[in-house]
Design a protein around this motif. Structure first.
Motif, PDB file in Angstrom:
ATOM      1  N   THR A   1       0.743  -1.319   0.084  1.00 57.48           N
ATOM      2  CA  THR A   1       0.021   0.114   0.004  1.00 57.48           C
ATOM      3  C   THR A   1       0.974   1.257  -0.036  1.00 57.48           C
ATOM      4  O   THR A   1       1.758   1.396   0.795  1.00 57.48           O
ATOM      5  N   VAL A   2       0.603   2.060  -0.759  1.00 59.16           N
ATOM      6  CA  VAL A   2       1.171   3.196  -0.911  1.00 59.16           C
ATOM      7  C   VAL A   2       0.332   4.549  -0.355  1.00 59.16           C
ATOM      8  O   VAL A   2      -0.940   4.445  -0.616  1.00 59.16           O
ATOM      9  N   LEU A   3       0.932   5.444   0.461  1.00 61.63           N
ATOM     10  CA  LEU A   3       0.198   6.363   1.402  1.00 61.63           C
ATOM     11  C   LEU A   3       1.033   7.600   0.977  1.00 61.63           C
ATOM     12  O   LEU A   3       1.939   7.961   0.996  1.00 61.63           O
ATOM     13  N   HIS A   4       0.001   8.723   0.591  1.00 66.56           N
ATOM     14  CA  HIS A   4       0.298   9.883   0.125  1.00 66.56           C
ATOM     15  C   HIS A   4      -0.166  11.124   0.755  1.00 66.56           C
ATOM     16  O   HIS A   4      -1.375  11.160   1.024  1.00 66.56           O
ATOM     17  N   SER A   5       0.500  12.106   1.314  1.00 68.16           N
ATOM     18  CA  SER A   5      -0.309  13.441   1.805  1.00 68.16           C
ATOM     19  C   SER A   5      -0.671  14.165   0.721  1.00 68.16           C
ATOM     20  O   SER A   5       0.039  14.625  -0.023  1.00 68.16           O
ATOM     21  N   GLY A   6      -1.856  14.483   1.115  1.00 69.35           N
ATOM     22  CA  GLY A   6      -2.594  15.881   0.258  1.00 69.35           C
ATOM     23  C   GLY A   6      -2.985  16.725   1.253  1.00 69.35           C
ATOM     24  O   GLY A   6      -3.632  17.724   0.851  1.00 69.35           O
ATOM     25  N   ILE A   7      -2.204  16.780   2.299  1.00 67.09           N
ATOM     26  CA  ILE A   7      -2.163  18.151   3.254  1.00 67.09           C
ATOM     27  C   ILE A   7      -1.589  19.358   2.542  1.00 67.09           C
ATOM     28  O   ILE A   7      -0.195  19.354   2.774  1.00 67.09           O
ATOM     29  N   ASN A   8      -2.140  20.220   2.422  1.00 68.72           N
ATOM     30  CA  ASN A   8      -1.850  21.202   1.357  1.00 68.72           C
ATOM     31  C   ASN A   8      -1.972  22.691   1.706  1.00 68.72           C
ATOM     32  O   ASN A   8      -2.940  23.301   1.498  1.00 68.72           O
ATOM     33  N   TYR A   9      -1.413  23.100   2.720  1.00 69.77           N
ATOM     34  CA  TYR A   9      -1.297  24.608   3.158  1.00 69.77           C
ATOM     35  C   TYR A   9      -0.004  25.250   3.755  1.00 69.77           C
ATOM     36  O   TYR A   9       0.912  24.503   3.903  1.00 69.77           O
ATOM     37  N   LEU A  10      -0.136  26.354   3.716  1.00 68.17           N
ATOM     38  CA  LEU A  10       1.164  27.012   4.341  1.00 68.17           C
ATOM     39  C   LEU A  10       0.772  28.136   5.370  1.00 68.17           C
ATOM     40  O   LEU A  10      -0.440  28.829   4.897  1.00 68.17           O
ATOM     41  N   LYS A  11       1.284  28.400   6.399  1.00 64.34           N
ATOM     42  CA  LYS A  11       0.789  29.178   7.479  1.00 64.34           C
ATOM     43  C   LYS A  11       2.103  29.951   8.094  1.00 64.34           C
ATOM     44  O   LYS A  11       2.976  29.451   8.551  1.00 64.34           O
ATOM     45  N   GLN A  12       2.225  31.256   8.097  1.00 62.98           N
ATOM     46  CA  GLN A  12       3.303  32.011   8.770  1.00 62.98           C
ATOM     47  C   GLN A  12       2.778  31.864  10.319  1.00 62.98           C
ATOM     48  O   GLN A  12       1.616  32.897  10.544  1.00 62.98           O
TER      49      GLN A  12
ATOM     50  N   ASP B   1       5.017  33.103  13.020  1.00 60.65           N
ATOM     51  CA  ASP B   1       5.242  34.392  13.481  1.00 60.65           C
ATOM     52  C   ASP B   1       6.208  35.087  12.747  1.00 60.65           C
ATOM     53  O   ASP B   1       6.257  34.635  11.458  1.00 60.65           O
ATOM     54  N   GLU B   2       7.074  35.956  13.146  1.00 59.52           N
ATOM     55  CA  GLU B   2       7.960  36.828  12.417  1.00 59.52           C
ATOM     56  C   GLU B   2       8.887  35.791  11.425  1.00 59.52           C
ATOM     57  O   GLU B   2       9.163  36.208  10.536  1.00 59.52           O
ATOM     58  N   GLU B   3       9.352  34.757  11.898  1.00 56.75           N
ATOM     59  CA  GLU B   3      10.352  33.939  11.410  1.00 56.75           C
ATOM     60  C   GLU B   3      10.015  32.404  11.168  1.00 56.75           C
ATOM     61  O   GLU B   3      10.696  31.576  10.615  1.00 56.75           O
ATOM     62  N   ARG B   4       8.739  32.026  11.368  1.00 55.99           N
ATOM     63  CA  ARG B   4       8.440  30.759  11.467  1.00 55.99           C
ATOM     64  C   ARG B   4       7.330  30.324  10.449  1.00 55.99           C
ATOM     65  O   ARG B   4       6.190  31.147  10.449  1.00 55.99           O
ATOM     66  N   VAL B   5       7.664  29.460   9.832  1.00 54.59           N
ATOM     67  CA  VAL B   5       6.365  28.907   8.828  1.00 54.59           C
ATOM     68  C   VAL B   5       6.131  27.545   8.873  1.00 54.59           C
ATOM     69  O   VAL B   5       6.938  26.549   9.091  1.00 54.59           O
ATOM     70  N   LYS B   6       4.830  27.150   8.771  1.00 60.27           N
ATOM     71  CA  LYS B   6       4.283  25.773   9.041  1.00 60.27           C
ATOM     72  C   LYS B   6       3.696  25.479   7.790  1.00 60.27           C
ATOM     73  O   LYS B   6       2.931  26.120   7.332  1.00 60.27           O
ATOM     74  N   CYS B   7       3.738  24.161   7.245  1.00 56.85           N
ATOM     75  CA  CYS B   7       3.594  23.684   5.913  1.00 56.85           C
ATOM     76  C   CYS B   7       3.033  22.322   5.890  1.00 56.85           C
ATOM     77  O   CYS B   7       3.578  21.465   6.752  1.00 56.85           O
ATOM     78  N   GLY B   8       1.746  22.051   5.486  1.00 56.12           N
ATOM     79  CA  GLY B   8       1.378  20.903   5.226  1.00 56.12           C
ATOM     80  C   GLY B   8       2.321  19.973   4.529  1.00 56.12           C
ATOM     81  O   GLY B   8       2.793  20.481   3.713  1.00 56.12           O
ATOM     82  N   SER B   9       2.258  18.697   4.901  1.00 63.34           N
ATOM     83  CA  SER B   9       3.430  17.779   4.244  1.00 63.34           C
ATOM     84  C   SER B   9       3.220  17.627   2.652  1.00 63.34           C
ATOM     85  O   SER B   9       4.095  17.363   2.184  1.00 63.34           O
ATOM     86  N   GLY B  10       2.084  17.895   2.119  1.00 63.28           N
ATOM     87  CA  GLY B  10       1.599  18.023   0.762  1.00 63.28           C
ATOM     88  C   GLY B  10       2.069  19.053   0.257  1.00 63.28           C
ATOM     89  O   GLY B  10       1.804  18.915  -1.224  1.00 63.28           O
ATOM     90  N   TYR B  11       2.538  20.075   0.788  1.00 64.50           N
ATOM     91  CA  TYR B  11       2.710  21.383   0.176  1.00 64.50           C
ATOM     92  C   TYR B  11       3.839  20.966  -0.869  1.00 64.50           C
ATOM     93  O   TYR B  11       5.047  20.772  -0.380  1.00 64.50           O
ATOM     94  N   ASP B  12       3.965  21.990  -1.928  1.00 60.06           N
ATOM     95  CA  ASP B  12       4.985  21.856  -2.849  1.00 60.06           C
ATOM     96  C   ASP B  12       6.148  22.632  -2.331  1.00 60.06           C
ATOM     97  O   ASP B  12       6.172  23.772  -1.985  1.00 60.06           O
ATOM     98  N   TRP B  13       7.351  21.821  -2.218  1.00 58.74           N
ATOM     99  CA  TRP B  13       8.608  22.525  -1.699  1.00 58.74           C
ATOM    100  C   TRP B  13       8.888  23.870  -2.375  1.00 58.74           C
ATOM    101  O   TRP B  13       9.315  24.657  -1.462  1.00 58.74           O
ATOM    102  N   ASP B  14       9.151  23.860  -3.768  1.00 57.06           N
ATOM    103  CA  ASP B  14       9.539  25.227  -4.217  1.00 57.06           C
ATOM    104  C   ASP B  14       8.665  26.470  -3.871  1.00 57.06           C
ATOM    105  O   ASP B  14       8.758  27.539  -3.940  1.00 57.06           O
ATOM    106  N   ARG B  15       7.131  25.922  -3.814  1.00 57.28           N
ATOM    107  CA  ARG B  15       6.254  27.048  -3.604  1.00 57.28           C
ATOM    108  C   ARG B  15       6.676  27.718  -1.995  1.00 57.28           C
ATOM    109  O   ARG B  15       6.363  28.707  -1.941  1.00 57.28           O
ATOM    110  N   PHE B  16       6.866  26.787  -1.284  1.00 57.12           N
ATOM    111  CA  PHE B  16       7.417  27.065   0.221  1.00 57.12           C
ATOM    112  C   PHE B  16       8.581  28.157   0.024  1.00 57.12           C
ATOM    113  O   PHE B  16       8.645  29.279   0.680  1.00 57.12           O
ATOM    114  N   ILE B  17       9.463  27.865  -0.779  1.00 57.81           N
ATOM    115  CA  ILE B  17      11.058  28.496  -1.070  1.00 57.81           C
ATOM    116  C   ILE B  17      10.437  29.959  -1.516  1.00 57.81           C
ATOM    117  O   ILE B  17      10.819  31.073  -1.053  1.00 57.81           O
ATOM    118  N   ASP B  18       9.520  29.862  -2.580  1.00 57.07           N
ATOM    119  CA  ASP B  18       8.919  31.202  -3.037  1.00 57.07           C
ATOM    120  C   ASP B  18       8.441  32.155  -2.177  1.00 57.07           C
ATOM    121  O   ASP B  18       8.878  33.394  -2.124  1.00 57.07           O
TER     122      ASP B  18
END
Length: 334
Positions: free
Chosen positions: A65-76, A78-95
């Motif tokens: 069985t293959v398990l895949h995360s579709g948890i897709n969000y980004l939330k800032q 505080d001033e220096e911390r960002v929390k992302c869902g595990s299915g969020y695209d990596w380069d969108r986070f960098i951008d």
């Protein structure tokens, strides 16, 4: 939640291997991840926890069985911390980080894949690794359905390694990753050809946006687009050798590139060694070594996972014979 049988993984691996899995589950929230864990039985094993498939080589249909995360969000947070869902695209986070003056991640631009995989693989490029940014990871324990939070230091990160790849393998469904960036911009420019690429554009002190754009240009120039030529990026890890072994080789190869790890160890680029063995641009059947970057193995069209493995083993053999160094895949071969 998706729960599918005999599911094709063609769109879930960048090598373009048309393999199927017996069951495919995709969860889109923490609660669904807990439900997915509760649904699993012994018949579902072996498990494969899949991100974007950019670091995966399938050698056959997957019997489990293959398990895949579709948890897709980004939330800032505080001033220096960002929390992302595990299915969020990596380069969108960098951008997002660069756009919002959050610094430290620029050198990791355009690495394909999803956020969850960064915490497993400890992805890295141009002198920066994900471990430099990760603060904590939230995950669901498959055996119990309990939610766990891991601090960076618990994960025992090292070069392309973590406990998620070793003793924690297939035990947790990562649901989010929290990163700590910096409001102080301190660019790292001394790895690879970053400075020369900037100099060619007349830039001495790049902004974060200019650095990100340059990193993207460098990567695009040497790495093939998986949509056009199946690949998983860098196939091999760069070996870290003792200072004695490095000195022995440096006496034979005056121009051998290297990166100092500490007083006792040096890192030697695997791509350079592969190129010295004559493999750059060469192929075995439908599997080849990319003509612009010898660290990349490619699907020239119709290659099976076994074809890629056969090429991998031939390259490893030649590097071992010429340099006396074992090189190992960075890619997850399943």
């Amino acid at each position: 939640m998706k729960d599918l049988k005999d599911y094709s993984l063609l769109k879930h691996n960048t090598f373009g291997i048309d393999a199927k899995c017996r069951r495919f589950i995709e969860y889109t929230s923490v609660e669904e991840a807990r439900q997915a864990a509760a649904m699993l039985t012994d018949e579902d094993r072996p498990l494969l926890i899949l991100g974007g498939g950019s670091n995966l080589l399938l050698t056959d249909d997957y019997k489990g069985t293959v398990l895949h995360s579709g948890i897709n969000y980004l939330k800032q947070i505080d001033e220096e911390r960002v929390k992302c869902g595990s299915g969020y695209d990596w380069d969108r986070f960098i951008d997002y980080c660069v756009t919002h003056q959050l610094y430290g991640a620029e050198n990791l631009s355009i690495i394909p894949g999803e956020v969850g995989a960064s915490a497993v693989q400890n992805i890295g490029a141009y002198g920066v690794e994900a471990k430099d940014l990760i603060e904590e990871i939230e995950a669901v324990e498959i055996a119990t359905g309990n939610i766990r939070v891991f601090r960076n230091e618990e994960c025992e990160y090292s070069y392309r390694q973590s406990k998620f790849k070793k003793e924690w393998r297939d035990r947790y469904l990562i649901t989010s990753v929290t990163y700590r960036l910096s409001k102080n911009y301190a660019p790292k420019l001394d790895y690879g050809n970053i400075r020369s690429a900037l100099a060619a554009k007349g830039i001495e002190n790049p902004t974060a946006t200019e650095l990100r754009k340059t990193i993207i240009e460098i990567r695009n120039a040497k790495l093939p687009d998986p949509k056009e030529l199946g690949n998983a990026g860098s196939f091999f890890m760069n070996p870290i050798v003792s200072k004695a072994k490095y000195d022995e080789l440096a006496a034979q190869y005056a121009n051998m590139p290297h990166y100092t790890i500490d007083t006792d160890h040096e890192k030697i680029p695997a791509g350079w060694m592969i190129e010295q063995c004559g493999w750059k641009g060469k192929s075995l059947g439908n599997a080849g070594v990319y003509e612009k970057q010898a660290l990349v193995l490619v699907n020239l069209g119709g290659a099976s996972g076994s074809d890629i493995v056969r090429l991998c083993e031939a390259v490893q053999k030649d590097v071992k014979e010429k340099f006396g160094i074992e090189i190992y895949p960075e890619v997850n071969v399943r």
